[in-house]
Design a protein around this motif. Structure first.
Motif, short mmCIF file in Angstrom:
data_model
loop_
_atom_site.label_atom_id
_atom_site.label_comp_id
_atom_site.label_asym_id
_atom_site.label_seq_id
_atom_site.Cartn_x
_atom_site.Cartn_y
_atom_site.Cartn_z
N TRP A 309 17.07 -4.92 -81.18
CA TRP A 309 16.78 -3.51 -80.88
C TRP A 309 17.01 -3.25 -79.41
O TRP A 309 17.07 -4.18 -78.60
N CYS A 310 17.10 -1.96 -79.07
CA CYS A 310 17.30 -1.60 -77.66
C CYS A 310 15.95 -1.49 -76.96
O CYS A 310 15.02 -0.89 -77.51
N PRO A 311 15.81 -2.07 -75.77
CA PRO A 311 14.53 -1.96 -75.07
C PRO A 311 14.28 -0.56 -74.49
O PRO A 311 13.18 -0.27 -74.05
N LYS A 312 15.30 0.29 -74.49
CA LYS A 312 15.15 1.60 -73.84
C LYS A 312 15.01 2.76 -74.83
O LYS A 312 14.47 3.80 -74.49
N CYS A 313 15.61 2.60 -76.03
CA CYS A 313 15.52 3.70 -76.99
C CYS A 313 15.22 3.14 -78.36
O CYS A 313 15.31 1.94 -78.58
N ASP A 314 14.86 4.05 -79.31
CA ASP A 314 14.43 3.57 -80.62
C ASP A 314 15.55 3.60 -81.66
O ASP A 314 15.28 3.64 -82.85
N GLN A 501 26.44 -4.04 -75.51
CA GLN A 501 27.42 -2.96 -75.45
C GLN A 501 26.74 -1.60 -75.55
O GLN A 501 27.13 -0.64 -74.89
N HIS A 502 25.69 -1.54 -76.34
CA HIS A 502 24.95 -0.29 -76.50
C HIS A 502 24.35 0.17 -75.16
O HIS A 502 24.27 1.37 -74.88
N SER A 503 23.94 -0.80 -74.32
CA SER A 503 23.27 -0.43 -73.06
C SER A 503 24.12 0.52 -72.22
O SER A 503 23.58 1.26 -71.40
N VAL A 505 25.34 3.26 -72.94
CA VAL A 505 25.00 4.68 -73.13
C VAL A 505 23.87 5.09 -72.19
O VAL A 505 23.67 6.28 -71.95
N HIS A 506 23.12 4.12 -71.67
CA HIS A 506 22.01 4.48 -70.79
C HIS A 506 22.42 4.46 -69.31
O HIS A 506 21.59 4.69 -68.44
N TYR A 507 23.67 4.13 -69.01
CA TYR A 507 24.07 3.93 -67.61
C TYR A 507 23.91 5.17 -66.75
O TYR A 507 23.39 5.10 -65.66
ZN LIG Z 1 19.20 2.36 -76.26
#
Ligand SMILES: [Zn+2]
Length: 825
Positions: A309-314, A501-503, A505-507
């Motif tokens: 899972w992503c640590p920043k979003c659900d 790779q998903h991270s 999107v939070h850049y």
């Molecule tokens: Zn995320």
């Protein structure tokens, strides 16, 4: 333009000083000119050089001390200050400046024990750490950071009025923390391995850096980032490591240790403390746990989320780039935990419930927000090397091209190395050339996908990013996401839902919060590992190495700190011999009045704030003459094999004499042009200087690249580099430029005027004029071309020095460095 939150320095009682008041002297740093605890300059230099610089073994140090003692004995006066290396170490320990001693805390399992408990349940593990508060104060009063720190958050705007995000203090997170005087604690942890013949040993250092210093100061060698603790690594068998109990225990140990390490800073989070700053002033400042640097596996630990899972979003782990994802926060997790049971939290929200992240003790730090982007693991190693390069290759294998091609342009890459052992630097080098190399081998949509990703990467790696850079960043990310569908269509991937790779999107959100990712990348920790872990480990006896390593690191930092203290008083001017000569003659300067010191000079830190990246105006080209002699025109043309050269030069002189003529020089008959009979100085290279703050660069953001044109490079082949030539000042980017290949850099004097010129072969123009003499002023920088390789492999006899001679077409490579990427926008 800068907007800052205002504040005022204070005295030791916390009362504000009047404006422009000079810094009050630090009562703890006596400016008495004493070499204490060393006997004098010679003793200090000996300790510094043998212990810190040369890192001599005990055996060699003893040998040098004996040499010293023997010399004195022979001259019949005195004895050497230390009998052996141990005595030298004891003197270094007496240095008052520098870090405090490391402490060891014991950690062990306290839960119920099953019958025959595994060893880890009964073992004790050690956490070694320094007092984080004292370390912060030590880092923060380093005078070398005087021009490279911001005591309060600021907002910077470029000439277009756009906000510029660069250092931590320039971005929104620091700005939003209430109160003017604020010191974010940048922290990070990263395991590192040292290898020996008998296996390898892992260490897990935690690093700390004041967020007030600039990114460039943090990246430079020095004490901008230092280890504050070494986490315990419980040793267990592979089977035991898989057990749930052990997984929970190791997470709990991790958080308990981090809480212990940062505990000394806790009081300063709610109540301001006096702290000395690099400018010499005392300020009242709050601390706050700031950006935390960690790789994905540790981000999962830190944020208390389920792996995958992503640590920043659900976003659900099977569809991480889902548009519906919402940001996580501590408050939201608390609400969810009050409503749902553990199974629902695990399955639907990816939340781990078996431990509490240490940040809960350090409000208002919210770990979901604080985890920083990590260029090295997420962009360079992750998305580029592990994903795209691997997938593109899998596509080629799937297409059954036999034998699987080593892409023609990549022939030099696999040499002597295994793909798996590539470093981040190898990947960065591969990035520069990869695009051109896979053309013709993979579908064009893969090329578009890669090009969009490379643009993302080059923008994200800039040292400062403006608002429009961030819009561009999001735009190329959207193109990347659209085009990467090609890997699913081609059957290489079933889906693309990968945390690293998903991270990406939070850049743009993260850059607005914390500034440029360059200043917070895990590569900073990786290079610190060498000084803080690997070198000290090599100096240890390898048996129970950690205490020995920590003693060495502490002693080295103490030597460095006392050296700064001596420098501040002007005591380190000159060298040992010149100082001693002056000392014997009684001519030493008075230490009083010297206390601003010469420490600010030199060093390898960049000066001044980082400006926006678009400043390209300070380009200049300086020319270094070739070894040798002046030549005359005719023989020179024969020498370089360019019979057109004399005519081109004469036409050029004609244009110099007729600056206002509507005629073009190349239409004039050679016989009508002035003759030239003077001597010509030949140069084998020229240096282009440009302002490129996005690259790792020298003082003031200046960067230089050498352009070569030489008949015998490394005594083996002819090398003629290519350059950009400005042909139309009214057009931007490639529209206003051509590419030329330099056949000669030369200078001469004509009608008492000095000229520095270049003889180039136009690579783009087929028509009227293939060669020309042009002024150096038209060349903004060197160009890097990559061949259009075509579908057939290169013959094995091909040598890379022929590259610019044999291909029909070339790509202009905008990925060769950051400056070029911005330059060709
Ligand atoms: Zn995320």
């Amino acid at each position: 333009m800068l907007t800052t939150l205002e504040g005022q320095p204070v005295n030791a009682q916390g009362e504000q000083l009047p404006p422009y008041h000079p810094p009050l002297p630090d009562p703890q740093a006596a400016q008495d000119g004493s070499w204490d605890p060393f006997g004098g300059h010679i003793e200090f230099d000996f300790a510094y050089l043998t212990f810190k610089e040369a890192k001599l073994s005990e055996r060699l140090t003893n040998a040098f001390l004996k040499l010293w003692a023997a010399t004195l004995l022979k001259n019949g006066n005195g004895q050497s200050p230390w009998g052996n290396a141990k005595a030298l170490g004891a003197t270094i320990d007496k240095i008052q400046q520098g870090p405090c001693p490391w402490k060891t805390y014991t950690v062990r399992y306290k839960g119920p024990l099953p019958p025959n408990p595994p060893k880890w349940m009964t073992d004790e593990f050690n956490l070694c750490c320094q007092d984080s508060r004292i370390l912060l104060h030590e880092q923060h009063q380093t005078m070398a950071f005087k021009e490279k720190f911001h005591i309060s958050p600021y907002q910077q705007f470029n000439s277009e009025g756009e906000r510029v995000f660069s250092n931590v203090m320039s971005a929104d997170w620091a700005w939003s923390q209430a109160g003017a005087m604020f010191i974010p604690i940048v922290a990070g942890s990263d395991k590192t391995t040292v290898s020996v013949a008998t296996g390898h040993q892992v260490f897990h250092p935690v690093y700390m850096s004041p967020g007030t210093i600039t990114n460039i100061a943090r990246r430079a060698h020095g004490n901008g980032i230092l280890p504050v603790g070494f986490l315990p690594i419980p040793k267990v068998s592979k089977n035991e490591a898989k057990s749930d109990e052990f997984a929970i225990f190791s997470r709990q140990v991790y958080h308990a240790c981090l809480a212990r390490i940062f505990q000394p800073l806790k009081a300063g989070i709610t109540k301001p403390e006096l702290i000395r700053c690099p400018d010499g002033h005392l300020w009242r400042a709050f601390y706050g746990l700031g950006p935390y640097i960690a790789d994905y596996l540790k981000q999962v630990y830190l944020a208390g989320v389920v792996s995958g899972w992503c640590p920043k979003c659900d976003a659900p782990s099977h569809d991480l780039d889902s548009k519906d994802a919402l940001r996580r926060s501590h408050a939201k997790t608390d609400v969810l935990m009050a409503i749902f049971d553990e199974d629902v939290l695990w399955d639907d929200y990816g939340i781990q419930c078996d431990y509490q992240p240490f940040n809960y003790d350090f409000p208002p730090a919210d770990i979901h927000e604080l985890l920083t982007p990590d260029l090295l693991h997420q962009v360079i190693k992750g998305t580029f090397k592990d994903h795209i390069v691997t997938w593109a290759r899998a596509d080629v294998i799937q297409e059954d091209i036999d034998p699987v091609p080593v892409y023609p342009g990549l022939r030099r890459f696999p040499e002597g190395r295994n793909f798996e052992q590539w470093t981040g630097n190898d990947s960065k080098a591969l990035m520069k050339v990869y695009l051109a190399c896979i053309v013709n081998y993979v579908p064009s949509r893969m090329i578009q996908c890669l090009a969009a990703f490379l643009d993302f990467c080059y923008i994200a790696r800039q040292n400062s990013l403006s608002g429009s850079d961030l819009i561009k960043l999001d735009d190329v990310l959207r193109q990347f996401h659209e085009n990467r569908q090609v890997f699913i269509d081609a059957g290489v991937r079933d889906d693309i839902s990968l945390p690293r790779q998903h991270s990406l999107v939070h850049y743009s959100w993260m850059i607005r919060l914390f500034g440029s990712p360059n200043g917070l990348c895990s590569s900073i920790m990786e290079s610190k590992h060498i000084v803080a872990v690997k070198k000290p480990w090599r100096c240890s006896s390898r048996t129970d190495p950690l205490p020995q390593m920590l003693r060495r690191v502490t002693r080295e930092e103490k030597l460095e700190a006392v050296c700064r203290h001596f420098s501040k008083q002007g005591m380190m001017a000159g060298d040992t011999l010149s100082y001693t000569t002056m000392e014997l003659a009684g001519e030493l300067p008075d230490p009083e009045g010297q206390n601003q010191g010469n420490e600010e000079d030199g060093g390898d830190l960049e000066l001044g704030p980082v400006e926006g990246p678009k400043v390209l105006s300070s380009i200049k080209l300086s020319v270094t003459p070739a070894r040798g002699y002046p030549r005359h025109l005719g023989p020179l043309a024969v020498h370089i094999g360019q019979p057109l050269f004399p005519a081109a030069l004469r036409r050029f002189l004609w244009s110099e004499l007729h600056p206002d003529s509507p005629l073009q020089a190349h239409t004039i008959l050679v016989d009508e042009c002035p003759t030239f009979s003077g001597s010509i100085q030949v140069h084998h290279s020229a240096v282009a200087y440009f302002y490129a703050p996005s690259d790792v660069c020298g003082a003031g953001g200046m960067y230089h690249k050498r352009i070569r044109s030489t008949p015998l490079w490394h005594n083996s082949y002819e090398r003629r580099d290519t350059v950009f030539v400005k042909t139309d000042p009214n057009q931007t980017g490639m529209m206003g430029m051509s590419i030329g290949r330099v056949f000669l850099f030369f200078s001469f004097t004509f009608l008492e005027k000095n000229y520095s010129w270049t003889f180039v072969h136009w690579l783009e123009r087929e028509s009227d004029q293939s060669m020309a003499v042009i002024s150096l002023d038209c060349i903004p920088r060197g160009a890097h071309l990559l061949p259009v390789y075509g579908p057939t492999p290169l013959p094995s006899t091909f040598y890379f020095s022929q590259t610019l001679d044999v291909f029909r077409a070339y790509f202009v490579n905008r990925y060769i460095d950051h400056h070029c990427h911005e330059f060709l926008e």
